[in-house]
Design a protein around this motif. Structure first.
Motif, PDB file in Angstrom:
ATOM      1  N   THR A 128       0.127  -6.849  -1.171  1.00  0.00           N
ATOM      2  CA  THR A 128       0.832  -8.101  -0.872  1.00  0.00           C
ATOM      3  C   THR A 128       2.173  -7.765  -0.221  1.00  0.00           C
ATOM      4  O   THR A 128       2.719  -6.672  -0.422  1.00  0.00           O
ATOM      5  CB  THR A 128       1.071  -8.909  -2.145  1.00  0.00           C
ATOM      6  N   PRO A 129       2.754  -8.701   0.536  1.00  0.00           N
ATOM      7  CA  PRO A 129       4.079  -8.447   1.113  1.00  0.00           C
ATOM      8  C   PRO A 129       5.130  -8.153   0.049  1.00  0.00           C
ATOM      9  O   PRO A 129       6.011  -7.304   0.257  1.00  0.00           O
ATOM     10  CB  PRO A 129       4.383  -9.754   1.863  1.00  0.00           C
ATOM     11  N   ASP A 130       5.048  -8.826  -1.101  1.00  0.00           N
ATOM     12  CA  ASP A 130       6.016  -8.569  -2.167  1.00  0.00           C
ATOM     13  C   ASP A 130       5.901  -7.137  -2.677  1.00  0.00           C
ATOM     14  O   ASP A 130       6.920  -6.469  -2.911  1.00  0.00           O
ATOM     15  CB  ASP A 130       5.791  -9.561  -3.313  1.00  0.00           C
ATOM     16  N   TRP A 131       4.668  -6.640  -2.845  1.00  0.00           N
ATOM     17  CA  TRP A 131       4.498  -5.259  -3.313  1.00  0.00           C
ATOM     18  C   TRP A 131       5.097  -4.280  -2.301  1.00  0.00           C
ATOM     19  O   TRP A 131       5.784  -3.326  -2.679  1.00  0.00           O
ATOM     20  CB  TRP A 131       3.015  -4.955  -3.523  1.00  0.00           C
ATOM     21  N   LEU A 132       4.847  -4.525  -1.021  1.00  0.00           N
ATOM     22  CA  LEU A 132       5.373  -3.628   0.009  1.00  0.00           C
ATOM     23  C   LEU A 132       6.895  -3.622   0.032  1.00  0.00           C
ATOM     24  O   LEU A 132       7.515  -2.580   0.248  1.00  0.00           O
ATOM     25  CB  LEU A 132       4.838  -4.042   1.380  1.00  0.00           C
ATOM     26  N   SER A 133       7.505  -4.776  -0.226  1.00  0.00           N
ATOM     27  CA  SER A 133       8.967  -4.835  -0.229  1.00  0.00           C
ATOM     28  C   SER A 133       9.564  -4.041  -1.385  1.00  0.00           C
ATOM     29  O   SER A 133      10.690  -3.550  -1.304  1.00  0.00           O
ATOM     30  CB  SER A 133       9.437  -6.291  -0.300  1.00  0.00           C
ATOM     31  N   ARG A 134       8.779  -3.905  -2.475  1.00  0.00           N
ATOM     32  CA  ARG A 134       9.270  -3.178  -3.658  1.00  0.00           C
ATOM     33  C   ARG A 134       8.852  -1.710  -3.672  1.00  0.00           C
ATOM     34  O   ARG A 134       9.401  -0.928  -4.446  1.00  0.00           O
ATOM     35  CB  ARG A 134       8.762  -3.862  -4.933  1.00  0.00           C
ATOM     36  N   HIS A 135       7.870  -1.328  -2.860  1.00  0.00           N
ATOM     37  CA  HIS A 135       7.346   0.039  -2.900  1.00  0.00           C
ATOM     38  C   HIS A 135       7.269   0.636  -1.493  1.00  0.00           C
ATOM     39  O   HIS A 135       6.302   1.308  -1.143  1.00  0.00           O
ATOM     40  CB  HIS A 135       5.956   0.049  -3.546  1.00  0.00           C
ATOM     41  N   GLY A 136       8.294   0.396  -0.717  1.00  0.00           N
ATOM     42  CA  GLY A 136       8.306   0.926   0.646  1.00  0.00           C
ATOM     43  C   GLY A 136       8.204   2.438   0.692  1.00  0.00           C
ATOM     44  O   GLY A 136       7.493   2.994   1.538  1.00  0.00           O
ATOM     45  N   ALA A 137       8.900   3.124  -0.227  1.00  0.00           N
ATOM     46  CA  ALA A 137       8.874   4.592  -0.226  1.00  0.00           C
ATOM     47  C   ALA A 137       7.475   5.109  -0.527  1.00  0.00           C
ATOM     48  O   ALA A 137       7.020   6.100   0.068  1.00  0.00           O
ATOM     49  CB  ALA A 137       9.873   5.131  -1.250  1.00  0.00           C
ATOM     50  N   LEU A 138       6.772   4.437  -1.444  1.00  0.00           N
ATOM     51  CA  LEU A 138       5.415   4.867  -1.780  1.00  0.00           C
ATOM     52  C   LEU A 138       4.462   4.632  -0.608  1.00  0.00           C
ATOM     53  O   LEU A 138       3.620   5.481  -0.304  1.00  0.00           O
ATOM     54  CB  LEU A 138       4.923   4.124  -3.023  1.00  0.00           C
ATOM     55  N   SER A 139       4.598   3.523   0.056  1.00  0.00           N
ATOM     56  CA  SER A 139       3.715   3.247   1.200  1.00  0.00           C
ATOM     57  C   SER A 139       3.943   4.245   2.325  1.00  0.00           C
ATOM     58  O   SER A 139       3.029   4.532   3.107  1.00  0.00           O
ATOM     59  CB  SER A 139       3.925   1.813   1.699  1.00  0.00           C
ATOM     60  N   GLN A 140       5.152   4.809   2.416  1.00  0.00           N
ATOM     61  CA  GLN A 140       5.432   5.816   3.437  1.00  0.00           C
ATOM     62  C   GLN A 140       4.715   7.132   3.172  1.00  0.00           C
ATOM     63  O   GLN A 140       4.584   7.969   4.066  1.00  0.00           O
ATOM     64  CB  GLN A 140       6.943   6.067   3.533  1.00  0.00           C
ATOM     65  N   THR A 199      -2.106  -6.035   4.738  1.00  0.00           N
ATOM     66  CA  THR A 199      -1.467  -6.973   3.817  1.00  0.00           C
ATOM     67  C   THR A 199      -2.399  -8.153   3.563  1.00  0.00           C
ATOM     68  O   THR A 199      -3.218  -8.519   4.400  1.00  0.00           O
ATOM     69  CB  THR A 199      -0.129  -7.495   4.384  1.00  0.00           C
ATOM     70  N   ALA A 200      -2.247  -8.724   2.378  1.00  0.00           N
ATOM     71  CA  ALA A 200      -3.064  -9.882   1.988  1.00  0.00           C
ATOM     72  C   ALA A 200      -2.208 -10.802   1.143  1.00  0.00           C
ATOM     73  O   ALA A 200      -1.262 -10.370   0.471  1.00  0.00           O
ATOM     74  CB  ALA A 200      -4.295  -9.428   1.207  1.00  0.00           C
ATOM     75  N   SER A 201      -2.540 -12.063   1.153  1.00  0.00           N
ATOM     76  CA  SER A 201      -1.830 -13.008   0.291  1.00  0.00           C
ATOM     77  C   SER A 201      -2.139 -12.678  -1.162  1.00  0.00           C
ATOM     78  O   SER A 201      -3.172 -12.060  -1.474  1.00  0.00           O
ATOM     79  CB  SER A 201      -2.280 -14.430   0.611  1.00  0.00           C
ATOM     80  N   PRO A 202      -1.264 -13.067  -2.095  1.00  0.00           N
ATOM     81  CA  PRO A 202      -1.533 -12.797  -3.517  1.00  0.00           C
ATOM     82  C   PRO A 202      -2.870 -13.368  -3.978  1.00  0.00           C
ATOM     83  O   PRO A 202      -3.564 -12.744  -4.789  1.00  0.00           O
ATOM     84  CB  PRO A 202      -0.358 -13.479  -4.223  1.00  0.00           C
ATOM     85  N   GLU A 203      -3.245 -14.527  -3.454  1.00  0.00           N
ATOM     86  CA  GLU A 203      -4.503 -15.143  -3.859  1.00  0.00           C
ATOM     87  C   GLU A 203      -5.705 -14.315  -3.400  1.00  0.00           C
ATOM     88  O   GLU A 203      -6.688 -14.151  -4.137  1.00  0.00           O
ATOM     89  CB  GLU A 203      -4.600 -16.557  -3.285  1.00  0.00           C
ATOM     90  N   VAL A 204      -5.625 -13.800  -2.187  1.00  0.00           N
ATOM     91  CA  VAL A 204      -6.723 -12.991  -1.659  1.00  0.00           C
ATOM     92  C   VAL A 204      -6.810 -11.663  -2.400  1.00  0.00           C
ATOM     93  O   VAL A 204      -7.895 -11.198  -2.751  1.00  0.00           O
ATOM     94  CB  VAL A 204      -6.543 -12.765  -0.147  1.00  0.00           C
ATOM     95  N   LEU A 205      -5.662 -11.024  -2.664  1.00  0.00           N
ATOM     96  CA  LEU A 205      -5.701  -9.765  -3.388  1.00  0.00           C
ATOM     97  C   LEU A 205      -6.252  -9.962  -4.792  1.00  0.00           C
ATOM     98  O   LEU A 205      -7.027  -9.142  -5.287  1.00  0.00           O
ATOM     99  CB  LEU A 205      -4.313  -9.129  -3.448  1.00  0.00           C
ATOM    100  N   ALA A 206      -5.896 -11.066  -5.434  1.00  0.00           N
ATOM    101  CA  ALA A 206      -6.422 -11.350  -6.771  1.00  0.00           C
ATOM    102  C   ALA A 206      -7.935 -11.528  -6.730  1.00  0.00           C
ATOM    103  O   ALA A 206      -8.647 -11.104  -7.655  1.00  0.00           O
ATOM    104  CB  ALA A 206      -5.754 -12.593  -7.345  1.00  0.00           C
ATOM    105  N   ALA A 207      -8.441 -12.116  -5.666  1.00  0.00           N
ATOM    106  CA  ALA A 207      -9.882 -12.303  -5.539  1.00  0.00           C
ATOM    107  C   ALA A 207     -10.599 -10.977  -5.283  1.00  0.00           C
ATOM    108  O   ALA A 207     -11.759 -10.803  -5.670  1.00  0.00           O
ATOM    109  CB  ALA A 207     -10.184 -13.275  -4.401  1.00  0.00           C
ATOM    110  N   ALA A 208      -9.902 -10.035  -4.657  1.00  0.00           N
ATOM    111  CA  ALA A 208     -10.503  -8.734  -4.364  1.00  0.00           C
ATOM    112  C   ALA A 208     -10.472  -7.793  -5.565  1.00  0.00           C
ATOM    113  O   ALA A 208     -11.240  -6.832  -5.624  1.00  0.00           O
ATOM    114  CB  ALA A 208      -9.785  -8.081  -3.186  1.00  0.00           C
ATOM    115  N   ALA A 209      -9.590  -8.078  -6.520  1.00  0.00           N
ATOM    116  CA  ALA A 209      -9.407  -7.192  -7.672  1.00  0.00           C
ATOM    117  C   ALA A 209     -10.329  -7.585  -8.819  1.00  0.00           C
ATOM    118  O   ALA A 209     -10.876  -8.696  -8.863  1.00  0.00           O
ATOM    119  CB  ALA A 209      -7.949  -7.242  -8.125  1.00  0.00           C
ATOM    120  N   THR A 210     -10.483  -6.677  -9.772  1.00  0.00           N
ATOM    121  CA  THR A 210     -11.265  -6.967 -10.976  1.00  0.00           C
ATOM    122  C   THR A 210     -10.380  -7.376 -12.143  1.00  0.00           C
ATOM    123  O   THR A 210     -10.867  -7.932 -13.122  1.00  0.00           O
ATOM    124  CB  THR A 210     -12.092  -5.739 -11.405  1.00  0.00           C
TER     125      THR A 210
END
Length: 270
Positions: A52-64, A74-85
């Motif tokens: 999600t965009p929020d996760w990327l804003s908080r974990h920029g160093a990890l994504s690098q 990137t995906a909306s929170p609703e879409v990511l929730a649907a993709a997760a278990t």
């Protein structure tokens, strides 16, 4: 930004919830920041990272730290929730190729310490066992049927240990053959039994765990298959109060597996 659960990429990820989907795609699904960190720490290369965009804003160093070969979407929170278990995903999931996971080296000598599991059914138990096995220095895990070690619940319960251990799945007859082969090479087969079992059973601390060893643990309900128990060189048990019939297999395994490093550190049993 992926905003629809009908997106083909999301549909492919959702199929990884099932064993058939993982088999068809040759991929597994990991969820959460911790498992992403574990995968990268092991040198594994995520094929897809969905965040999600929020996760990327908080974990920029990890994504690098993602390899150039990884696809970051990137995906909306609703879409990511649907993709997760999980009910409340923390904003990131990833896929890995099964072929990238550790496997025993071809033609390698018999391993020094193996955990063999007979038809273990509960994913939480399996994940906990794998984490303890890694901590105890287990070199390989042999699974006869039972729970799929690549399902998301096992991966979460193992806290990433399932990604670090060479795990081999096989049928019950294949496990029997593998055990006989190890035995022929001088590896002791140790079966965990309940205290009241009829036969020569001894407290686990009396065994020399520093020898090359395969520890056999059975199904949560039925225990170890009789043919596996008969093949074992030693039967060990964990003495406990008769107030309970038996210990949870993951709890029992922690004592048994960690006895080996305890003895190796200069505190042998009697």
């Amino acid at each position: 930004m992926i905003r629809s659960v009908r997106n083909p990429l999301i549909q492919a990820v959702r199929r990884l919830h099932r064993s058939s989907g993982r088999l068809d795609q040759g991929r597994l699904l990991l969820e959460g920041t911790h498992l992403l960190q574990e995968a990268l720490g092991l040198g594994l290369r995520p094929e897809l990272v969905l965040a999600t965009p929020d996760w990327l804003s908080r974990h920029g160093a990890l994504s690098q730290q993602l390899p150039d070969s990884s696809r970051l979407r990137t995906a909306s929170p609703e879409v990511l929730a649907a993709a997760a278990t999980t009910r409340h995903p923390d904003g990131v999931l990833l896929t890995l190729a099964v072929a990238d996971l550790p496997t025993p080296a071809a033609g390698a000598s018999p391993p020094d310490f193996v955990l063999a599991l007979d038809r273990l059914q509960d994913p939480g138990n399996l994940g906990t066992l794998l984490r303890t096995a890694l901590a105890a220095g287990v070199e390989r895990v042999w699974l006869a049927e039972g729970a799929d070690p690549l399902q998301p619940k096992v991966l979460r319960a193992s806290s990433g240990a399932a990604l670090a251990l060479p795990i081999e799945r096989m049928t019950a007859p294949e496990l029997l053959s593998r055990l006989a082969g190890a035995q022929a090479c001088g590896v002791q087969l140790v079966a965990a039994m309940v205290p009241e079992v009829a036969g020569e059973v001894r407290p686990y601390w009396e065994l020399d765990w520093c020898r090359p060893t395969v520890l056999l643990l059975g199904n949560e309900g039925a225990g170890l298959a009789p043919e596996l128990a008969r093949l074992a060189d030693r039967w060990v048990t964990i003495p406990h109060s008769p107030a309970v019939e038996s210990l949870n297999v993951a709890a029992a395994a922690a004592l048994l597996l960690l006895e080996r490093p305890r003895q190796a550190h200069g505190r042998p049993g009697p």
